[in-house]
Design a protein around this motif. Structure first.
Motif, PDB file in Angstrom:
ATOM      1  N   ILE A  93     -28.457  16.979  20.158  1.00  9.87           N
ATOM      2  CA  ILE A  93     -27.985  17.453  19.207  1.00  9.87           C
ATOM      3  C   ILE A  93     -26.391  17.098  19.098  1.00  9.87           C
ATOM      4  CG2 ILE A  93     -26.927  19.846  18.434  1.00  9.87           C
ATOM      5  CD1 ILE A  93     -29.334  21.344  19.862  1.00  9.87           C
ATOM      6  N   THR A  94     -25.952  16.745  18.106  1.00  6.80           N
ATOM      7  CA  THR A  94     -24.457  16.472  18.049  1.00  6.80           C
ATOM      8  C   THR A  94     -23.722  17.346  17.415  1.00  6.80           C
ATOM      9  OG1 THR A  94     -24.728  15.288  15.803  1.00  6.80           O
ATOM     10  CG2 THR A  94     -25.060  14.051  17.819  1.00  6.80           C
ATOM     11  N   VAL A  95     -22.596  17.622  18.044  1.00  9.07           N
ATOM     12  CA  VAL A  95     -21.423  18.855  17.503  1.00  9.07           C
ATOM     13  C   VAL A  95     -20.195  18.182  17.288  1.00  9.07           C
ATOM     14  CG1 VAL A  95     -20.515  21.077  18.004  1.00  9.07           C
ATOM     15  CG2 VAL A  95     -22.890  20.380  18.898  1.00  9.07           C
ATOM     16  N   GLU A  96     -19.580  18.493  16.253  1.00  8.84           N
ATOM     17  CA  GLU A  96     -18.119  18.179  15.906  1.00  8.84           C
ATOM     18  C   GLU A  96     -17.620  19.310  15.579  1.00  8.84           C
ATOM     19  OE1 GLU A  96     -15.703  15.790  12.403  1.00  8.84           O
ATOM     20  OE2 GLU A  96     -17.970  15.464  12.390  1.00  8.84           O
ATOM     21  N   SER A  97     -16.411  19.591  16.465  1.00  7.42           N
ATOM     22  CA  SER A  97     -15.564  20.762  16.348  1.00  7.42           C
ATOM     23  C   SER A  97     -14.650  20.624  15.326  1.00  7.42           C
ATOM     24  CB  SER A  97     -15.108  20.988  17.390  1.00  7.42           C
ATOM     25  OG  SER A  97     -15.946  21.830  18.455  1.00  7.42           O
ATOM     26  N   ILE A 129     -25.582  18.622  13.959  1.00  6.28           N
ATOM     27  CA  ILE A 129     -26.656  17.838  13.520  1.00  6.28           C
ATOM     28  C   ILE A 129     -27.881  18.160  14.780  1.00  6.28           C
ATOM     29  CG2 ILE A 129     -27.767  15.715  12.863  1.00  6.28           C
ATOM     30  CD1 ILE A 129     -24.808  14.702  12.249  1.00  6.28           C
ATOM     31  N   PHE A 130     -28.886  18.751  14.075  1.00  4.78           N
ATOM     32  CA  PHE A 130     -30.159  18.874  14.843  1.00  4.78           C
ATOM     33  C   PHE A 130     -31.258  17.780  14.471  1.00  4.78           C
ATOM     34  CE2 PHE A 130     -28.594  23.225  14.040  1.00  4.78           C
ATOM     35  CZ  PHE A 130     -28.162  23.753  15.321  1.00  4.78           C
ATOM     36  N   PRO A 131     -31.556  16.818  15.605  1.00  4.42           N
ATOM     37  CA  PRO A 131     -32.395  15.606  15.205  1.00  4.42           C
ATOM     38  C   PRO A 131     -33.721  16.232  14.667  1.00  4.42           C
ATOM     39  CG  PRO A 131     -31.840  15.693  17.252  1.00  4.42           C
ATOM     40  CD  PRO A 131     -31.146  16.717  16.623  1.00  4.42           C
ATOM     41  N   ASN A 132     -34.681  15.480  13.919  1.00 10.63           N
ATOM     42  CA  ASN A 132     -35.951  15.821  13.548  1.00 10.63           C
ATOM     43  C   ASN A 132     -36.817  15.446  14.936  1.00 10.63           C
ATOM     44  OD1 ASN A 132     -38.493  15.806  12.469  1.00 10.63           O
ATOM     45  ND2 ASN A 132     -38.265  14.249  11.283  1.00 10.63           N
ATOM     46  N   GLY A 133     -37.583  16.629  15.063  1.00  9.18           N
ATOM     47  CA  GLY A 133     -38.482  16.221  16.429  1.00  9.18           C
ATOM     48  C   GLY A 133     -37.908  17.205  17.558  1.00  9.18           C
ATOM     49  N   PHE A 134     -36.642  17.569  17.464  1.00  6.30           N
ATOM     50  CA  PHE A 134     -36.013  18.487  18.764  1.00  6.30           C
ATOM     51  C   PHE A 134     -36.638  19.764  18.843  1.00  6.30           C
ATOM     52  CE2 PHE A 134     -33.212  21.241  20.800  1.00  6.30           C
ATOM     53  CZ  PHE A 134     -32.349  20.414  21.546  1.00  6.30           C
ATOM     54  N   LYS A 135     -37.191  19.875  20.195  1.00  8.78           N
ATOM     55  CA  LYS A 135     -37.572  21.154  20.653  1.00  8.78           C
ATOM     56  C   LYS A 135     -36.500  21.819  21.555  1.00  8.78           C
ATOM     57  CE  LYS A 135     -42.418  19.298  20.246  1.00  8.78           C
ATOM     58  NZ  LYS A 135     -43.597  19.060  20.986  1.00  8.78           N
TER      59      LYS A 135
END
Length: 116
Positions: free
Chosen positions: A4-8, A70-76
């Motif tokens: 997961i990517t996080v931009e504050s 951003i939650f990538p496709n396939g992330f569990k």
């Protein structure tokens, strides 16, 4: 599994360019539940705080109001909603129906902003 990517605190210009204000919203009370992303989900957090713990054992990710995630496709992983949560979201690159519904909702919201 992609992280997961996080931009504050992304800039207003970036949020405008992405069209975030037209994205649909989703909200959830304090809770814990498993989830698998079947699209790439872009989310702008409006309220609350969450911790997402990846199923593969990689480090947990915390995100809160003001973050672009951003939650990538396939992330569990497992959602842990720490404080009542609300986000704008957009689906892309994945399940056709879910992506199509996201685009339709965004188009409706854009039309509402133009025509009231």
């Amino acid at each position: 599994m992609k992280p997961i990517t996080v931009e504050s605190n992304p800039s207003e210009a970036q949020l405008k360019k992405l069209g975030v204000k037209h994205w649909p919203t989703w909200q959830k009370e304090v809770s814990v539940f498993p989830w698998k992303f079947i699209t790439t989900e872009y989310a702008y957090i409006l309220e609350g705080e969450c911790v997402m713990t990846p199923e593969d054992g990689s480090p947990a990710v915390t995100f809160k109001a003001g973050d672009l995630v951003i939650f990538p496709n396939g992330f569990k992983g497992t959602w842990e909603v720490k404080r009542p949560f609300k986000k704008h979201f957009k689906h892309a690159n994945g399940n056709f129906v879910k992506c199509l519904l996201s685009r339709v909702k965004i188009t409706i919201n854009r039309l509402k902003s133009i025509f009231g």
